[in-house]
Write an enzyme that holds these catalytic residues in place. Structure first.
Site, mmCIF file in Angstrom:
data_model
loop_
_atom_site.group_PDB
_atom_site.id
_atom_site.type_symbol
_atom_site.label_atom_id
_atom_site.label_comp_id
_atom_site.label_asym_id
_atom_site.label_seq_id
_atom_site.Cartn_x
_atom_site.Cartn_y
_atom_site.Cartn_z
ATOM 1 N N ARG A 1 -22.098 0.299 -52.749
ATOM 2 C CA ARG A 1 -22.703 1.192 -51.781
ATOM 3 C C ARG A 1 -21.993 1.250 -50.524
ATOM 4 O O ARG A 1 -21.859 2.259 -50.021
ATOM 5 C CB ARG A 1 -24.299 1.147 -51.510
ATOM 6 C CG ARG A 1 -24.879 1.922 -50.345
ATOM 7 C CD ARG A 1 -26.390 2.192 -50.552
ATOM 8 N NE ARG A 1 -26.990 1.015 -50.807
ATOM 9 C CZ ARG A 1 -27.601 0.004 -49.760
ATOM 10 N NH1 ARG A 1 -26.793 0.279 -48.597
ATOM 11 N NH2 ARG A 1 -28.071 -0.973 -50.180
ATOM 12 N N TYR B 1 -21.929 28.861 -47.173
ATOM 13 C CA TYR B 1 -22.464 28.405 -48.412
ATOM 14 C C TYR B 1 -24.116 28.424 -48.458
ATOM 15 O O TYR B 1 -24.330 27.920 -47.317
ATOM 16 C CB TYR B 1 -21.905 27.112 -48.847
ATOM 17 C CG TYR B 1 -22.288 26.499 -50.045
ATOM 18 C CD1 TYR B 1 -21.819 27.057 -51.415
ATOM 19 C CD2 TYR B 1 -23.198 25.467 -49.829
ATOM 20 C CE1 TYR B 1 -22.778 26.501 -52.426
ATOM 21 C CE2 TYR B 1 -23.709 24.838 -51.124
ATOM 22 C CZ TYR B 1 -23.270 25.324 -52.297
ATOM 23 O OH TYR B 1 -23.762 25.076 -53.437
ATOM 24 N N ASP C 1 -16.092 23.588 -42.780
ATOM 25 C CA ASP C 1 -16.031 23.252 -44.130
ATOM 26 C C ASP C 1 -14.828 24.066 -44.817
ATOM 27 O O ASP C 1 -14.497 25.186 -44.870
ATOM 28 C CB ASP C 1 -17.285 23.749 -44.708
ATOM 29 C CG ASP C 1 -17.733 23.845 -46.142
ATOM 30 O OD1 ASP C 1 -16.824 23.500 -46.861
ATOM 31 O OD2 ASP C 1 -18.581 23.959 -46.789
ATOM 32 N N LYS D 1 -14.844 21.387 -55.885
ATOM 33 C CA LYS D 1 -14.371 22.563 -56.134
ATOM 34 C C LYS D 1 -12.484 22.236 -56.307
ATOM 35 O O LYS D 1 -12.094 21.608 -57.051
ATOM 36 C CB LYS D 1 -14.563 23.546 -54.987
ATOM 37 C CG LYS D 1 -15.982 23.656 -54.438
ATOM 38 C CD LYS D 1 -16.870 24.330 -55.520
ATOM 39 C CE LYS D 1 -18.247 24.262 -55.346
ATOM 40 N NZ LYS D 1 -18.751 24.459 -53.907
HETATM 41 C C1 LIG Z 1 -20.211 24.086 -53.300
HETATM 42 C C2 LIG Z 1 -19.911 24.283 -51.954
HETATM 43 C C3 LIG Z 1 -20.657 23.274 -51.171
HETATM 44 C C4 LIG Z 1 -21.555 22.217 -51.661
HETATM 45 O O1 LIG Z 1 -20.891 21.324 -52.341
HETATM 46 P P1 LIG Z 1 -21.547 20.396 -53.615
HETATM 47 O O2 LIG Z 1 -20.596 19.478 -54.169
HETATM 48 O O3 LIG Z 1 -22.115 21.316 -54.768
HETATM 49 O O4 LIG Z 1 -22.809 19.772 -53.151
HETATM 50 C C5 LIG Z 1 -20.417 23.363 -49.797
HETATM 51 N N1 LIG Z 1 -19.735 24.276 -49.149
HETATM 52 C C6 LIG Z 1 -19.091 24.991 -49.624
HETATM 53 C C7 LIG Z 1 -18.065 25.986 -49.297
HETATM 54 C C8 LIG Z 1 -19.140 25.196 -51.214
HETATM 55 O O5 LIG Z 1 -18.345 25.968 -51.934
#
Ligand SMILES: *Cc1c(COP(=O)(O)O)cnc(C)c1O
Length: 401
Positions: free
Chosen positions: A52, A104, A179, A204
């Site tokens: 962890r 998001y 982000d 992604k």
């Molecule tokens: C999918 C996504 C998230 C969240 O990520 P997870 O891996 O699904 O928790 C945050 N920001 C953006 C722009 C995303 O496309």
């Protein structure tokens, strides 16, 4: 202390195995699938004691993430949301969180349902207008101010002038967190453009194969970056949201092909976007949004910011048909695209953000238009994707040709 412990009492000689492994020179990063690490003595610690807190496979991943984003430190999490939550965990009562609009959905939900009840003042800023950010930053005279934005926004694909906003934030002592899920470090490095920290849904593009849920925080060597890093490192251990060893390995494997996947998908996205764009007005396609299209309002600025001004505009395309029902028929008529939330997979997908990824935005009025279709372009030949869209548009009565 020299043996591997087993419940049955049968044990192998640890020292002999470790010596053999040290000479083995694997070409793939080993998956260090262990929860605990034996200490050298009752009071003697090596680099690792408990997964962890730290794990060698994750450590390799975190170094690689820091290198890709040009950051000082990186932290890998079990999901993008865990990473975002950790990056914002240090905000408390009286602090201000400025959120770009069209973010998001999960980020908006986290801010409004978790941070706001904790006393954080959450304010939404029109993401594409630099003046709105300057005004919000000037107004927000608080203990801590965080400006959180996506570039491009999602799913409306608006372009935010990150260097200008970062400059205004620096002047007012605010911390900027970007982000960078949509463009990935292959195309955009927000830290080099003035951001203090970057977050990713590594689910992604970084993972790229739709087989692992993961997230990352990468911090710059700035005052704001240092503040985020200090808290993120603590939260990762205190809350236990770090990425597991096997998932760290999956992500490392996916990241090796980030560049070739994105070069190919970026070209495909441009081809599909141009094809759709030529059909605006002829049938029932009313608007096509892709930052790589010359008529996109943010195209010229984004070209200056990305690492690849030819194809580095992302793999997302959004378009409208003028009617939610028509968009639904179209989404259900495609065959080469999977109907799925998420994006950045090697396989193309199609979605209706209003009903899918952005259904979690608490305020229904703040959700994307109900006829907005979002495409995520993968690495298939673009001619095949275009042929599929052509038959689907005809089947849904959208083509007009
Ligand atoms: C999918 C996504 C998230 C969240 O990520 P997870 O891996 O699904 O928790 C945050 N920001 C953006 C722009 C995303 O496309």
């Amino acid at each position: 202390m020299q043996d591997f412990p087993t419940a049955t009492g049968v044990s192998a000689k640890r020292a002999a195995h470790v010596a053999r492994w040290a000479q083995a020179r694997p070409t793939s990063v080993p998956i260090m699938q262990t929860a605990t690490f034996a200490q050298t003595s009752a009071t003697g610690f090596d680099a690792y004691d408990y997964s962890r807190s730290g794990n060698p496979t994750r450590a390799v991943l975190e170094e690689e993430l820091a290198r890709l984003e040009g950051g000082a430190r990186a932290f890998a999490f079990a999901s993008g949301m865990a990473a975002i939550a950790a990056a914002l965990a240090w905000l408390g009562a009286g602090d201000v969180l400025l959120l770009g609009d069209d973010l998001y959905g999960g980020t908006v939900r986290y801010a409004e349902r978790v941070l706001a009840p904790r006393g954080v003042a959450v304010q939404v800023v029109r993401a594409a207008t630099t003046q709105a950010w300057r005004a919000a930053l000037e107004r927000a005279a608080a203990r801590h101010v965080v400006a959180f934005l996506e570039l491009p926004t999602n799913p409306l694909l608006r372009i935010v002038d990150l260097p200008a906003i970062a400059q205004a934030a620096r002047a007012s002592g605010a911390t900027v967190i970007v982000d960078n899920t949509a463009l990935s470090p292959h195309w955009l490095n927000p830290l080099a453009l003035g951001a203090d920290a970057v977050v990713h849904s590594a689910t992604k593009h970084l993972g790229g194969h739709g087989d692992v849920t993961a997230g990352a925080v990468v911090t710059a060597d700035t005052e704001g970056g240092g503040r985020v890093a200090e808290h993120v490192g603590f939260v990762q251990n205190a809350e236990g949201t770090a990425l597991a060893p096997f998932d760290s390995w999956l992500l490392l494997r996916g990241m090796q092909t980030l560049g070739v996947r994105l070069d190919r998908a970026g070209e495909g996205a441009l081809a599909v976007a141009h094809w759709l764009h030529e059909r605006v007005g002829a049938g029932a396609i009313t608007r096509v949004l892709h930052p790589g299209l010359a008529d996109h309002p943010g195209h010229a600025r984004l070209r200056e910011l990305v690492n690849d001004p030819v194809r580095g505009f992302g793999t997302l395309i959004a378009f409208t048909t003028g009617a939610a029902e028509r968009s639904r028929r179209l989404v259900e008529a495609v065959q080469r695209f999977t109907i799925a939330v998420s994006f950045g997979n090697v396989a193309s997908s199609i979605s209706l953000p209003c009903y899918m990824s952005h259904a979690s935005v608490p305020d229904a009025a703040a959700r994307p238009p109900s006829d907005l279709v979002r495409l995520s372009i993968g690495i298939e030949p673009s001619a095949e994707l275009i042929a599929d869209l052509e038959q689907a548009l005809a089947a849904a009565g959208v083509s007009g040709s």
